[in-house]
Enzyme design. Sequence first.
Site, PDB file in Angstrom:
ATOM      1  CE1 TYR A 153       3.987  -6.999   3.383  1.00 53.20           C
ATOM      2  CE2 TYR A 153       3.372  -9.311   3.611  1.00 53.20           C
ATOM      3  CZ  TYR A 153       3.447  -8.157   2.851  1.00 53.20           C
ATOM      4  OH  TYR A 153       3.004  -8.172   1.562  1.00 53.20           O
ATOM      5  CG  ASP A 178      -1.951  -1.099   1.175  1.00 51.09           C
ATOM      6  OD1 ASP A 178      -2.280  -1.534   0.059  1.00 51.09           O
ATOM      7  OD2 ASP A 178      -2.415  -1.534   2.239  1.00 51.09           O
TER       8      ASP A 178
END
Length: 566
Positions: free
Chosen positions: A311, A181
Amino acid sequence: MMNHVYRKCRRLVPQVKRHSLILVQCCQHSNKIEQTILAEADIEKQKESFRLYNKGSHDFEHLFDIRKSQLVYKVIQMQRQIDSYENTFGINNTEGNSKIRIKPPDIEDLINFKAYNSRRIAFKVVYLGWDYMGYAWSENSNKLIKGNTNVVERVFLEALLRKQLIQDIHHTNLDRCGRTDKGVSGLAQVISVNVRSNLDGAYGLWRSKRKRTSNMKRAKPDGINEALSNTTINLAPGNSSDQDSGLKLNEGSAKIEEWMKYDLSDRSLDEGEIPYVKLLNEALPEDIRVIAWSPVQGKFSPRRACLGRTYRYFLPRGNLDIDLMRECAQKFVGKHDFSNFAKLSADSMREDAVRVIKNIDIEVVSNHDSGCENEFDICAITVTGARFLYRQVRFMVSILYLIGNGSECPSVIDDLLDINKFKGRPTYSSMAPIPLLLFDSEYHNNAVDWRWDCGALETTAISIAKIWSEKAIKSEITRTICEYAMSKLTSENREEVENYIHGDLLLHDGDSHFKKIADMDLCQTRQEFFDKQKNRSIRRLKKKGKYYEARDLKDESNSKLVGWRS
């Protein structure tokens, strides 16, 4: 054309102003609540009007549950964003051209791509996503100016164009490991693309249909000549049969047999190949770096071939109970339905929400007080899984954050994982995107064999060190000032300050008006979202005059066949 792009960019400001209008009206609504207690039916009616007005599917329902001062602060932030749109969406930045460090090519220096073979190459890319509107780019990005033209992938394609490694951006068969994003950075992003090659035979390479002739211009084998250091700006799709034949992977079994004779780990031919990493880093900005490359088979997809993604989310310790968060995080490990830990999107409707979390851990990565616990310590939440839903990591971290600061009890994770208890996701906020990093991506040894470039690693370390030095100095100065001010406070006031060390990572930062997740309204269910998207697609098809397709879509119940791209 530039005037046409500029007119599209100018439409962004009214759109953001409409978003600000929602916040202003919410603020006015909050002020009315402080003066008079509205009936519950009136509040629901007001929410319903916002739902009809909210065509962009923005999260707004949680705004009803916060105090007026926070809404005012949100409006100020939105106004600042409006003021910055002129710079963010300037004409020079629409296509990512302004970030490339080399000039376009001269006409006489253009390369004849028909004299070259094509080769499927995977690149390992490092980037800082703070100054970009996202990562992924598509051809629709130029038609729908929504900010996603200033994205990492578009800048990468521009570098390929200007180094003449590709002829245009529409026939590269580009694919990526993950779509991060806006604001999210990447340490292990993998991009695969079809590029030209100096070799006549190698792994992942196929021959052009047209045989080379002596009058065809070709660069030197080392690939560091004048032609390579220049660029091409041809963005129009190519229509030649020669070009298409080299890029259609399903045609020509003989071509596939050609490269299958070579071994992936054979590096004896690498010296004669184009120095891809060196050329790309000459063109790319300092916040996007290529550090390795690998030949791959013709149908290789970094997204489908990835065995696991990791992540990392960074946040300050503050008043968080790290031990409790670490214990509760283990509830995520395993196979679960994460519908209540993701934001619904059209892509997510193509499959179920069941995902497997392999590992999750929380550790202190930066200690400011010689081993002692300090509120300014930086912690990292590391999550590893095969695949993730849209914003899944940020929603998971959000719940752990609420547990760590005492706003929620540990049992809330079990409740949210039980999709029978919550038919839709409660309207809690996800964490901010900037602290998130795509830390690692795992592939089978038979899929990729990375050729690490020592020169690229050195220049990358130097470039990032310059950025780190500036940010670290500013961080240390602000921390010193904050610690000095806190040292003069009483213990009670000091605890109040600790609640704000996390800044705007989450909207509900221990505020007294925070509503428990069990008491929040619910977002749309997957079926409600599916029906909404389906009706929207039907309306678009009818508007285009595709009445029979609209009729077929209306009778279709399979989400995979819904005309999302109508």
